[in-house]
Motif scaffolding. Structure first.
Motif, mmCIF file in Angstrom:
data_model
loop_
_atom_site.group_PDB
_atom_site.id
_atom_site.type_symbol
_atom_site.label_atom_id
_atom_site.label_comp_id
_atom_site.label_asym_id
_atom_site.label_seq_id
_atom_site.Cartn_x
_atom_site.Cartn_y
_atom_site.Cartn_z
ATOM 1 N N ASP A 223 -1.365 1.204 -8.233
ATOM 2 C CA ASP A 223 -1.425 1.400 -6.784
ATOM 3 C C ASP A 223 -1.486 0.117 -5.968
ATOM 4 N N GLU A 224 -1.635 -1.044 -6.592
ATOM 5 C CA GLU A 224 -1.689 -2.285 -5.821
ATOM 6 C C GLU A 224 -0.929 -3.392 -6.528
ATOM 7 N N LYS B 298 0.813 -1.210 0.000
ATOM 8 C CA LYS B 298 0.000 0.000 0.000
ATOM 9 C C LYS B 298 0.851 1.267 0.000
ATOM 10 N N LYS C 148 4.411 1.478 -5.145
ATOM 11 C CA LYS C 148 3.717 1.229 -6.398
ATOM 12 C C LYS C 148 4.187 -0.086 -7.009
ATOM 13 N N GLU D 118 2.813 3.134 -13.421
ATOM 14 C CA GLU D 118 2.641 2.837 -12.001
ATOM 15 C C GLU D 118 1.216 2.413 -11.710
#
Length: 418
Positions: free
Chosen positions: A304-305, A281, A284, A302
């Protein structure tokens, strides 16, 4: 004979076992596999084949064939079709199982007529009987596939729990590659399954393997963080792919797929997913586009998870990514890695596989959208996600607007005396 089940909307099918692998069998047929394993849970193991169509409003999937594999869960598979034969290989525990895939036409009276290869004597006997069918009955025939087990070979030798993680057939249909928990990449002659090369470069289990379409490239990635580019014809290492990771972090490759570069003659691009090993979290994940000839990253996006699945369309135009925690599906333009579609929460659990509906000169179901990608998960669902055609301005309209703008600018300058 009971009528075939049909599924509609974004969820094409709900099966009674977790799904781990998805492949296109033809331009209109998809095969999915999975299962509950050898434990006595009552969850089946096997394959299911669906025929895809579009009813003018949405995609629909019709169940065509189901093949159960007994106590062996199907963790991965690969398909190859030529003018004479159709093959399916599947990773089942420590072994690779080869299947011959034939096609037959089935009427409502459950009569069978051979249209491909003869798999049984009774099929030949029924062929004569079917000649007496009326034209109406002929129109009611539907395609069905027959999956027949052939040879099997052990491909992983890791201690007490060997497991074949990845299997892939070369686009030419002459080579097969396997990799598992022992970290060894093995090349086999196909379809004879005779050993060709043993490639040792990884200290931990293999996560993914893929062949390029044009060059003799093979990519292997593993949990040791190493990505190796091979010459699959010679069984020789070409180079190891490394990149400068963000300071204070460590990344592992998760998936790798070759694509073709638009506008380039017979040249491949390589796409890879890289996940952080720390707190996901706070860091990236990356979708990377590599130039394998040079061993460098050309573009990167990139996310986010953490990422779980990857697919590239056969013409190289689009890339799809599946996420780990939210079960989302993302579609990118391959050339620029610009995201053009996000489907949040496509699945209730992590995405285990993605597969684009292929495009070709022949009419296919993808003609109703710019792109369509199938996704599967251990939530037992097969879903489809479509990218609508994006509106573009015709060239003549752009020229007209440009001319009009220049004209109005000239009139305005004349009016104010410039």
């Amino acid at each position: 004979m009971a009528p075939p089940r049909k599924y509609i909307d974004n969820i094409l099918a709900r099966l009674n076992f977790p799904l781990y692998t998805v492949q296109m069998l033809t331009n209109r047929h998809v095969i999915v596999g999975g299962g509950g394993g050898s434990s006595k849970t009552g969850v089946a193991n096997g394959f299911e084949i669906f025929e895809l169509a579009h009813d003018g409003t949405k995609f629909v999937a019709e169940e065509i064939t189901r093949h159960e594999t007994g106590p062996s869960v199907v963790m991965n598979c690969s398909t190859h079709c030529d003018n004479k034969h159709s093959y399916l290989v599947a990773g089942q525990e420590s072994h690779l199982q080869l299947y011959n895939v034939g096609s037959v036409l089935v009427t409502e009276e459950d009569e069978i007529e051979t249209i491909g290869h003869n798999h049984a004597n009774d099929v030949k006997q029924r062929k004569a009987k079917n000649k007496q069918k009326t034209d109406n009955n002929r129109n009611s025939k539907r395609l069905k596939f027959v999956i027949k087990p052939s040879d099997s070979v052990q491909t992983d030798f890791q201690g007490e729990e060997p497991l074949l993680r990845v299997s892939r057939i070369h686009p030419t249909g002459k080579i097969l590659v396997t990799g598992g928990t022992d970290g060894v990449v093995r090349l086999w002659k196909f379809p004879s399954l005779q050993p060709a090369h043993v490639l040792k470069a990884h200290s931990k289990e293999i996560d993914d393997l893929d062949f390029s379409v044009y060059e003799n490239y093979l990519i292997s990635i593993a949990k040791d963080g190493v990505a190796v580019l091979w010459d699959c014809s010679k069984g020789k290492e070409i180079r190891r792919l490394t990149w400068t990771q963000p300071e204070g972090s460590k990344y592992l490759y998760k998936r790798a797929r070759f694509g073709v570069i638009e506008g380039e003659d017979r040249k491949s691009a390589l796409y890879m997913l890289a996940n952080p090993t720390g707190l996901p979290k706070k860091q990236k994940s990356y979708l990377q586009q590599w130039l394998p000839d040079e061993g460098v990253i050309k573009k990167s996006a990139e996310i986010d998870e953490s990422l779980a699945a990857l697919a590239v369309r056969n013409d190289g135009r689009f890339v799809a990514v599946g996420t780990m925690f939210s079960g989302s599906v993302l579609i990118y333009i391959a050339f620029s890695l610009q995201r053009v579609l996000t489907i949040p929460g496509a699945h209730s659990m992590f995405v285990t596989g993605l597969e684009f509906l292929p495009v070709s000169e022949n009419h296919t179901v993808t003609s109703v959208a710019e792109a369509a990608v199938l996704s599967i998960s251990v939530d037992n669902h097969v879903c489809i996600h479509t990218l609508p055609y994006r509106r573009t301005m015709p060239a003549f309209v752009g020229i007209l607007i440009l001319v009009l703008t220049l004209f109005l600018t000239f009139v305005f300058c004349s009016y104010i005396g410039l």
